[in-house]
Design a protein around this motif. Structure first.
Motif, PDB file in Angstrom:
ATOM      1  N   GLY A  62     124.383  17.088  44.901  1.00 21.50           N
ATOM      2  CA  GLY A  62     125.640  17.359  44.213  1.00 21.50           C
ATOM      3  C   GLY A  62     125.898  18.845  44.082  1.00 21.50           C
ATOM      4  O   GLY A  62     125.322  19.671  44.778  1.00 21.50           O
ATOM      5  N   GLY A  63     126.804  19.171  43.159  1.00 25.23           N
ATOM      6  CA  GLY A  63     127.183  20.560  42.951  1.00 25.23           C
ATOM      7  C   GLY A  63     128.675  20.775  43.114  1.00 25.23           C
ATOM      8  O   GLY A  63     129.225  21.780  42.686  1.00 25.23           O
ATOM      9  N   GLU A  64     129.359  19.805  43.748  1.00 21.82           N
ATOM     10  CA  GLU A  64     130.808  19.918  43.919  1.00 21.82           C
ATOM     11  C   GLU A  64     131.510  19.627  42.601  1.00 21.82           C
ATOM     12  O   GLU A  64     131.179  18.678  41.897  1.00 21.82           O
ATOM     13  CB  GLU A  64     131.272  18.926  44.991  1.00 21.82           C
ATOM     14  CG  GLU A  64     132.738  19.084  45.368  1.00 21.82           C
ATOM     15  CD  GLU A  64     133.125  18.190  46.538  1.00 21.82           C
ATOM     16  OE1 GLU A  64     134.310  17.796  46.598  1.00 21.82           O
ATOM     17  OE2 GLU A  64     132.251  17.881  47.373  1.00 21.82           O
ATOM     18  N   ILE A  65     132.480  20.469  42.249  1.00 20.92           N
ATOM     19  CA  ILE A  65     133.227  20.305  41.002  1.00 20.92           C
ATOM     20  C   ILE A  65     134.583  19.676  41.308  1.00 20.92           C
ATOM     21  O   ILE A  65     135.315  20.142  42.196  1.00 20.92           O
ATOM     22  CB  ILE A  65     133.438  21.656  40.292  1.00 20.92           C
ATOM     23  CG1 ILE A  65     132.086  22.342  40.028  1.00 20.92           C
ATOM     24  CG2 ILE A  65     134.215  21.471  39.000  1.00 20.92           C
ATOM     25  CD1 ILE A  65     131.173  21.578  39.103  1.00 20.92           C
ATOM     26  N   LEU A 205     132.600  12.085  35.909  1.00 14.80           N
ATOM     27  CA  LEU A 205     132.143  13.423  35.538  1.00 14.80           C
ATOM     28  C   LEU A 205     132.643  14.428  36.564  1.00 14.80           C
ATOM     29  O   LEU A 205     132.673  14.154  37.764  1.00 14.80           O
ATOM     30  CB  LEU A 205     130.614  13.478  35.471  1.00 14.80           C
ATOM     31  CG  LEU A 205     129.941  12.692  34.328  1.00 14.80           C
ATOM     32  CD1 LEU A 205     128.424  12.801  34.448  1.00 14.80           C
ATOM     33  CD2 LEU A 205     130.404  13.203  32.972  1.00 14.80           C
ATOM     34  N   GLN A 206     133.012  15.611  36.115  1.00 16.36           N
ATOM     35  CA  GLN A 206     133.591  16.602  37.027  1.00 16.36           C
ATOM     36  C   GLN A 206     132.543  17.289  37.893  1.00 16.36           C
ATOM     37  O   GLN A 206     132.845  17.733  38.994  1.00 16.36           O
ATOM     38  CB  GLN A 206     134.378  17.641  36.219  1.00 16.36           C
ATOM     39  CG  GLN A 206     135.623  17.059  35.554  1.00 16.36           C
ATOM     40  CD  GLN A 206     136.440  18.112  34.839  1.00 16.36           C
ATOM     41  OE1 GLN A 206     135.911  19.132  34.415  1.00 16.36           O
ATOM     42  NE2 GLN A 206     137.729  17.876  34.693  1.00 16.36           N
ATOM     43  N   ASP A 207     131.311  17.374  37.393  1.00 11.87           N
ATOM     44  CA  ASP A 207     130.256  18.065  38.129  1.00 11.87           C
ATOM     45  C   ASP A 207     129.351  17.037  38.805  1.00 11.87           C
ATOM     46  O   ASP A 207     128.605  16.312  38.138  1.00 11.87           O
ATOM     47  CB  ASP A 207     129.445  18.942  37.165  1.00 11.87           C
ATOM     48  CG  ASP A 207     128.425  19.811  37.894  1.00 11.87           C
ATOM     49  OD1 ASP A 207     128.244  19.634  39.111  1.00 11.87           O
ATOM     50  OD2 ASP A 207     127.800  20.661  37.233  1.00 11.87           O
ATOM     51  N   SER A 208     129.391  16.978  40.131  1.00 15.09           N
ATOM     52  CA  SER A 208     128.584  15.982  40.845  1.00 15.09           C
ATOM     53  C   SER A 208     127.084  16.236  40.693  1.00 15.09           C
ATOM     54  O   SER A 208     126.277  15.324  40.865  1.00 15.09           O
ATOM     55  CB  SER A 208     128.971  15.950  42.329  1.00 15.09           C
ATOM     56  OG  SER A 208     128.740  17.206  42.935  1.00 15.09           O
ATOM     57  N   ALA A 209     126.697  17.471  40.360  1.00 13.46           N
ATOM     58  CA  ALA A 209     125.279  17.756  40.126  1.00 13.46           C
ATOM     59  C   ALA A 209     124.782  17.001  38.893  1.00 13.46           C
ATOM     60  O   ALA A 209     123.624  16.561  38.842  1.00 13.46           O
ATOM     61  CB  ALA A 209     125.056  19.254  39.952  1.00 13.46           C
TER      62      ALA A 209
END
Length: 664
Positions: A62-65, A205-209
């Motif tokens: 993840g890590g994509e916003i 959730l907005q943050d895939s991380a």
């Protein structure tokens, strides 16, 4: 070995280990060894970005916003399932099936997992897009978050179709849910209420991380697409497993409802040993050809049904009975309860349905009542504990006047519901009708929501839905939480709604009993609002599937001057009040008065296209052969008993080509 070959080799090795661990539940290396391999790959990819691959195992972290989740229209609609709660319900369903299907019917039984529904599209074996169910017609694009779920393959295995959708549930296993809550409590945060809601919330959730940190799983169970070369539901499950999907092994074929009931009885008790939440069993007709023949209602497939396990029950006190007014004026009594935990949520209110239900159960304020979730969604009162009834208790006297406008209520002998007849002066009815008019399946006015409608009505800016088309930016700017841009969007959305096709406008008018399907049939038959207004009850009942109740409701609607004035205003403002010229050009009456039954597999057109051709040319599509049937259109694999019945009744049997020659 070149650097590129080295990278590809590690990627493939990690994919195999990932599949063994998360899909097959059979790890082949330790977590430490897996992490070491993953770090090695990350280092190589970092040094050599020219070899980037979106399906690399490193993209799981993840890590994509995602600030705003884009709304995506489903290429294939995601239907709901009809529910059943007893053996009798299933037998009734089987009876309906046998009226439409020749010969024996085979079923599949699958557990109904309680999670967040998802549709994932694959192109050339790669994960392309993941979309939530939404309203069934469109949902939210959550691709970045779904890519972090390790049981969802980024790259498929074996031989797979070029393009297809696969549907399933995103679930949070009990173990993961418990660990997640333990961590939250340790940090002084409130624990989550239940796995299902937590899984659904995680997807947004907005943050895939952050999503990647949660132990979500994806259980898949349905393939959808064109030219998949699959004949049965069981075959589709096996194919999906071969391609690398996590498909529950707990699925069984059944030859009859008795075997289905055996499956239900076993899992009603053994489901508690499973690692996931389940709330029932989904029974499907196994043959995909039979599924196609059976088709869909407006809301659900005819070829599938959900058997819901007995709902959880709790006891609590009924503090007060209040009454709500719907957009049609229907009065719904509501039980206001002492808050109580039920199936993972806090229940404070429950529907009491109508006066008959209150009288039948002798429900009174102050009673201790037993509450369950009907279909585990809507709380309802099922019984009263009379042993705890207060001595001064008095029977409930049902409301006689509208709680909003104080108009005396009316009740027709044939109906269970009481109604407020003040449809032009009762605020909840006014607001409700406009909210229905702007809803997604009706006029779908962008920038205008239910709360804004209430603000507009309460501010005296509108009193019916035709008033919307006179609003200006200056009118709406003073409203609460309304800025210049949102005001512009609202007015632009209203303007754009003038292009909504006639059948949806007709549904939007809110004529009682005229839902989406009925509106479409009426629009296609009468072609314009002018012709529909002039139609008699008898003329309306001549339309396929239009009965006396609907016909009388339509004529009653247009008998009211206020309704005719509103419709006339809508027409003046440019709202579509007849079917488009393009659609009209594709419609004829060459099959008028003719009834067709369609059976078998077709090649030049699909079964649904064939049915549409019949209806667009004035014909009627029936599900079973009778003395009123004019023609049977027979494709390959037509059922022998249907053929025999057609011959007995001397009903002409047409080939696909024979039928197409009948059209202009």
């Amino acid at each position: 070995m070149t650097i590129q070959e080295q990278i590809e080799a590690i990627r493939e090795e990690l994919r195999q280990h990932n599949y063994a661990y998360y899909v097959m539940d059979n790890p082949t290396i330790s977590d430490f060894e897996f992490d070491a391999k993953l770090k090695q790959l990350q280092a190589l990819e970092s040094k050599h970005p020219e070899f980037f691959n979106p399906t690399s195992p490193t993209n799981r972290v993840g890590g994509e916003i995602t600030k705003n989740f884009e709304t995506v229209v489903h290429e294939h609609r995601m239907y709901s399932l009809d529910n059943s709660y007893s053996k009798e319900d299933l037998l009734d369903w089987e009876t309906r099936l046998k009226k439409a299907i020749d010969g024996p019917i085979e079923y599949t039984c699958e557990l109904k997992y309680d999670g967040a529904s998802i549709s994932i599209t694959y192109l050339n074996g790669k994960l392309h897009k993941a979309v939530t169910r939404g309203d069934g017609f469109q949902g939210d694009d959550v691709t970045a978050n779904v890519k972090t779920i390790k049981s969802v393959p980024l790259q498929l295995r074996g031989n797979y179709p070029e393009k297809f959708d696969i549907r399933g549930e995103i679930v949070l296993p009990f173990d993961g849910f418990i660990k997640l809550n333990e961590a939250r409590v340790a940090q002084g945060e409130e624990p989550y209420r239940n796995p299902r809601n937590t899984a659904s919330g995680t997807l947004k959730l907005q943050d895939s991380a952050e999503v990647a940190k949660r132990p979500l799983e994806c259980l898949l169970y349905n393939l959808t697409g064109q030219n998949l070369n699959i004949q049965t539901q069981m075959e589709s499950l096996n194919k999906a497993r071969e391609w690398g999907f996590k498909v529950p092994e707990i699925a069984k074929k059944a030859s009859n409802i008795a075997q289905v009931l055996d499956f239900i009885a076993y899992w009603d008790t053994h489901r508690h040993q499973l690692p996931y939440e389940t709330d029932g069993v989904v029974i499907k007709v196994n043959s995909l050809q039979h599924q196609e023949e059976l088709g869909y209602t407006a809301k659900a497939p005819r070829w599938a049904i959900a058997y819901k396990f007995k709902a959880e029950q709790v006891a609590t006190r009924l503090n007060k009975i209040t009454y709500q007014v719907g957009r049609t004026g229907a009065i719904t009594p509501v039980a206001n309860l002492q808050p109580v935990e039920l199936a993972g949520t806090t229940v404070k209110r429950a529907s009491l349905h109508n006066a008959d239900q209150i009288e039948k159960l002798d429900i009174r304020e102050g009673d201790v009542v037993f509450v369950e979730k009907g279909g585990e969604i809507i709380p309802k009162i099922i019984a009263v504990d009379v042993t705890q009834r207060p001595q001064n208790s008095k029977p409930t006297v049902y409301a006689t006047h509208c709680p909003e406008c104080q108009t005396p209520l009316v009740r027709k002998e044939s109906e269970a519901q009481h109604y407020c007849p003040n449809d032009t002066g009762c605020n909840p009815q006014i607001i409700g009708r406009i909210q229905h008019f702007i809803s997604r399946k009706a006029m779908d006015i962008e920038g205008l929501g239910g709360e804004t409608v209430a603000l507009l009505v309460n501010a005296g800016l509108i009193s019916n839905y035709s008033d919307l088309y006179e609003l200006t930016i200056a009118d709406v700017l003073p409203l609460e939480r309304m800025a210049q841009k949102s005001a512009e969007n609202l007015i632009n959305g209203i303007e754009a709604s003038k292009h909504i096709p006639f059948e949806r406008v007709l549904f939007a008018l809110g004529i009682r009993y005229v839902g989406e399907t009925v509106a479409k049939k009426l629009a296609n038959h009468f072609k314009s609002i002018t012709a529909l207004k002039k139609a008699s009850v008898e003329e309306l009942m001549a339309v396929d599937e239009i009965g006396n109740r609907i016909a009388e409701s339509v004529t009653s609607f247009f008998a009211e001057d206020i309704n005719n004035n509103i419709v006339e205003r809508l027409s003046t403002f440019g709202v579509q009040m007849e079917i488009s010229a393009e659609k009209r050009a594709n419609q004829t009456n060459v099959l008028a008065g003719q009834s067709f039954v369609v059976s078998g597999v077709f090649y030049k057109v699909t079964r649904n296209e064939l049915k549409t051709l019949i209806e667009n040319n004035g014909g009627k599509v029936a599900s079973s052969i009778s003395s009123k049937t004019n023609f049977v259109v027979a494709g390959d694999k037509m059922g022998p008993s249907k053929k025999e019945k057609a011959q007995q009744l001397q009903v002409p049997i047409l080939t696909e080509d024979d039928f197409l020659k009948m059209l202009p």
